[in-house]
Enzyme design. Structure first.
Site, PDB file in Angstrom:
ATOM      1  N   HIS A   1      -4.676   3.472 -39.755  1.00  0.00           N
ATOM      2  CA  HIS A   1      -3.179   3.321 -40.186  1.00  0.00           C
ATOM      3  C   HIS A   1      -2.785   1.929 -39.837  1.00  0.00           C
ATOM      4  O   HIS A   1      -3.408   1.095 -39.159  1.00  0.00           O
ATOM      5  CB  HIS A   1      -2.491   4.408 -39.353  1.00  0.00           C
ATOM      6  CG  HIS A   1      -1.066   4.375 -39.284  1.00  0.00           C
ATOM      7  ND1 HIS A   1       0.009   3.378 -39.288  1.00  0.00           N
ATOM      8  CD2 HIS A   1      -0.259   5.213 -40.065  1.00  0.00           C
ATOM      9  CE1 HIS A   1       1.117   3.681 -39.471  1.00  0.00           C
ATOM     10  NE2 HIS A   1       1.144   4.878 -40.237  1.00  0.00           N
TER      11      HIS A   1
ATOM     12  N   ASP B   1      -5.634   4.520 -30.795  1.00  0.00           N
ATOM     13  CA  ASP B   1      -4.379   5.217 -31.499  1.00  0.00           C
ATOM     14  C   ASP B   1      -4.604   6.702 -31.323  1.00  0.00           C
ATOM     15  O   ASP B   1      -4.996   7.480 -32.151  1.00  0.00           O
ATOM     16  CB  ASP B   1      -4.338   4.486 -32.942  1.00  0.00           C
ATOM     17  CG  ASP B   1      -3.192   5.134 -33.757  1.00  0.00           C
ATOM     18  OD1 ASP B   1      -2.490   5.878 -33.125  1.00  0.00           O
ATOM     19  OD2 ASP B   1      -3.037   4.464 -34.752  1.00  0.00           O
TER      20      ASP B   1
ATOM     21  N   GLN C   1      -2.028  10.817 -33.830  1.00  0.00           N
ATOM     22  CA  GLN C   1      -2.477  11.973 -34.464  1.00  0.00           C
ATOM     23  C   GLN C   1      -3.372  12.758 -33.655  1.00  0.00           C
ATOM     24  O   GLN C   1      -3.448  14.058 -33.965  1.00  0.00           O
ATOM     25  CB  GLN C   1      -3.055  11.724 -35.936  1.00  0.00           C
ATOM     26  CG  GLN C   1      -2.448  10.960 -37.055  1.00  0.00           C
ATOM     27  CD  GLN C   1      -0.933  11.828 -37.404  1.00  0.00           C
ATOM     28  OE1 GLN C   1      -0.909  12.904 -37.317  1.00  0.00           O
ATOM     29  NE2 GLN C   1      -0.106  11.108 -38.300  1.00  0.00           N
TER      30      GLN C   1
ATOM     31  N   LYS D   1       6.107  12.744 -33.627  1.00  0.00           N
ATOM     32  CA  LYS D   1       4.704  13.672 -34.080  1.00  0.00           C
ATOM     33  C   LYS D   1       4.512  14.742 -33.403  1.00  0.00           C
ATOM     34  O   LYS D   1       3.376  15.565 -33.651  1.00  0.00           O
ATOM     35  CB  LYS D   1       3.706  12.691 -34.435  1.00  0.00           C
ATOM     36  CG  LYS D   1       4.245  11.519 -35.542  1.00  0.00           C
ATOM     37  CD  LYS D   1       2.992  10.931 -35.673  1.00  0.00           C
ATOM     38  CE  LYS D   1       3.104   9.425 -36.411  1.00  0.00           C
ATOM     39  NZ  LYS D   1       3.450   9.629 -37.702  1.00  0.00           N
TER      40      LYS D   1
ATOM     41  N   CYS E   1       0.172   4.726 -45.465  1.00  0.00           N
ATOM     42  CA  CYS E   1      -0.106   3.732 -44.396  1.00  0.00           C
ATOM     43  C   CYS E   1      -1.640   3.243 -44.166  1.00  0.00           C
ATOM     44  O   CYS E   1      -1.809   3.129 -43.002  1.00  0.00           O
ATOM     45  CB  CYS E   1       0.834   3.751 -43.121  1.00  0.00           C
ATOM     46  SG  CYS E   1       2.468   4.043 -43.518  1.00  0.00           S
TER      47      CYS E   1
HETATM   48  N1  PLP Z   1      -1.142   5.452 -36.110  1.00  0.00           N
HETATM   49  C1  PLP Z   1      -1.248   6.594 -36.691  1.00  0.00           C
HETATM   50  C2  PLP Z   1      -2.692   7.273 -36.917  1.00  0.00           C
HETATM   51  C3  PLP Z   1      -0.133   7.367 -37.492  1.00  0.00           C
HETATM   52  O1  PLP Z   1      -0.383   8.499 -38.215  1.00  0.00           O
HETATM   53  C4  PLP Z   1       1.147   6.697 -37.387  1.00  0.00           C
HETATM   54  C5  PLP Z   1       2.166   7.263 -38.066  1.00  0.00           C
HETATM   55  O2  PLP Z   1       2.200   8.143 -39.092  1.00  0.00           O
HETATM   56  C6  PLP Z   1       1.066   5.708 -36.396  1.00  0.00           C
HETATM   57  C7  PLP Z   1       0.009   4.928 -35.971  1.00  0.00           C
HETATM   58  C8  PLP Z   1       2.460   4.791 -36.409  1.00  0.00           C
HETATM   59  O3  PLP Z   1       3.300   5.743 -35.678  1.00  0.00           O
HETATM   60  P1  PLP Z   1       4.699   5.386 -35.366  1.00  0.00           P
HETATM   61  O4  PLP Z   1       5.393   5.161 -36.736  1.00  0.00           O
HETATM   62  O5  PLP Z   1       5.469   6.499 -34.584  1.00  0.00           O
HETATM   63  O6  PLP Z   1       4.783   4.130 -34.807  1.00  0.00           O
END
Ligand code: PLP
Length: 405
Positions: free
Chosen positions: A123, A200, A203, A226, A364
């Site tokens: 992401h 990260d 998910q 999430k 993203c």
């Molecule tokens: N990393 C992953 C794999 C994500 O799916 C997301 C959000 O969709 C993020 C990071 C960023 O999360 P946040 O917007 O809650 O900071």
């Protein structure tokens, strides 16, 4: 005892509405999940009766809020099995958690000519903070690629790690492909070469049991919204040995020990990394969301989510001209796809008219779009409150829309 989905659905007030005259089918859970009444009630209780800024006063309201905030940290510690609460930092979400590490770890350990390994399926939140840090420090990004079925080429990792590598940052579960990466193996391979690993978990934490001590990851980042909590609250787990050596990310109140105009000394962990007033009501709600999901049988939830994914996958494969991106054997409840001849935005708009919420766009994850040579995708993502009937209604809607074009 099987999971009673209708009972679970009853806990989520937002699901019981019509959108464009149709019952809402919410398939945008990878973007954000909905909140159960238990989380809403807990946050409301604090907004209505108990709100006081934490750690800073001696009065009743502040004491109550401080106690609930620190209890929430303990609930989160227990959830990921961190060794101590000092290693559990509240942030605004995964994005801030990763920025914190990229900034502070970068300041402490990354110098000109050094390298940071990330994967091709990250992401943007696990790409851009590293690029910004590399630009500041004169370091370089190295990319671990994935194959066309969405599987990381982890055998290449040993080649990519050099004596210049300082950290590996990789997603647990891809938000675009659904791939569940073998993070234990990745961590093990990196550690054999003394490379720390940031996972990260945006998910991953919503769908898998996380034991940071067993995984032995150095950092694990995730977001409340999430996993059935509010927006604006997240966690960064970090091993004390790194956090102790890293400078603070943000400066301000709470993160200090003593301030003079000539010098400031910093607070102990975790407060060193929690400058300013945190989203404490969000943190309290996050703990309520963890209580909510851990009170359910995690293996049954997993089984239910796997069933939704395989049901959706086999139905969607019947649609001629539909391409699914990401077919790793181990996938979370995410299906990204396109239908030949139909613009993803048109599909998303028309599905919305039928009450079905999906995500459309670049997810993203521009490098994933580039890998497959597409501009956009449609993504359906599932959570514990979704049902097989909703999957079937989604499939029928897609068949109807396909026929229209
Ligand atoms: N990393 C992953 C794999 C994500 O799916 C997301 C959000 O969709 C993020 C990071 C960023 O999360 P946040 O917007 O809650 O900071």
């Amino acid at each position: 005892m099987t999971l009673d989905i209708s009972k679970i659905r009853a806990d989520f007030p937002i699901l019981h509405q019509q959108v464009n005259g149709k019952p809402l089918i919410y398939f945008d859970n990878a973007a954000t999940t909905q909140r159960p009444q238990q989380v809403i009630d807990r946050e409301n209780e604090f907004s209505l009766k108990i709100n006081g800024n934490i750690h800073r006063a001696t009065h009743y309201l502040a004491n109550k809020t401080t106690e609930a905030y620190e209890n929430s940290r303990e609930i989160l510690r227990n959830f990921i099995n961190a060794a101590e609460t000092a290693e559990v930092l509240f942030t605004h979400g995964t994005t801030e958690s990763i920025n914190l590490v990229a900034h502070s770890f970068g300041e402490a350990f990354i110098n000109a000519g050094d390298e940071v390994i990330i994967s091709e399926m990250e992401h943007h939140a696990n790409i851009v903070p590293w690029q910004m840090m590399c630009a500041r420090r004169g370091a370089k990004i190295v990319v671990l690629p994935f194959s066309n079925d969405g599987i990381l080429k982890i055998n290449l990792l040993d080649q990519l790690i050099t004596d210049k590598t300082r950290i590996l940052a990789v997603t647990h579960v891809s938000n675009s492909l659904g791939t569940v990466n073998p993070i234990a193996e990745l961590i093990n391979r990196a550690h054999l070469k003394n490379i720390p690993v940031l996972v990260d978990g945006a998910q991953g934490a919503p769908h898998y049991t996380i034991d940071v001590q067993k995984l032995d990851c150095d950092f694990y980042a995730f977001s409340g919204h999430k996993m059935y909590a509010s927006t604006g609250i997240g966690v960064l787990y970090g091993k004390r040995k790194w956090l102790d050596q890293m400078p603070p990310f943000l400066g301000g109140g709470e993160m200090i020990d003593k301030v003079t105009f000539s010098k400031t000394t910093y607070n102990e962990l975790p407060y060193k990394f929690e400058a300013g007033t945190p989203h404490y009501i969000g943190a309290i709600g996050f703990a309520a969301a963890i209580d909510y999901s851990t009170n359910l049988d995690s293996s049954q939830i997993h089984h239910h989510e796997c069933n939704l994914l395989s049901h959706a996958t086999s139905l969607l494969k019947n649609i001629e001209g539909l391409t699914i991106y990401g077919e790793a054997p181990e996938k979370a409840g995410v299906i990204s796809f396109n239908i030949a001849g139909v613009h993803p935005f048109d599909l998303g708009t028309l599905l919305n008219q039928m009450g079905i919420a999906v995500r459309t766009g670049r997810l993203c994850a521009d490098p994933v779009m580039d890998h497959f040579g597409v501009e956009n995708m449609v993504r359906a993502s599932f959570a514990l409150y979704n049902t097989s009937e909703e999957i079937e209604a989604f499939y029928t809607a897609l068949v109807r829309l396909k026929a229209m074009f």
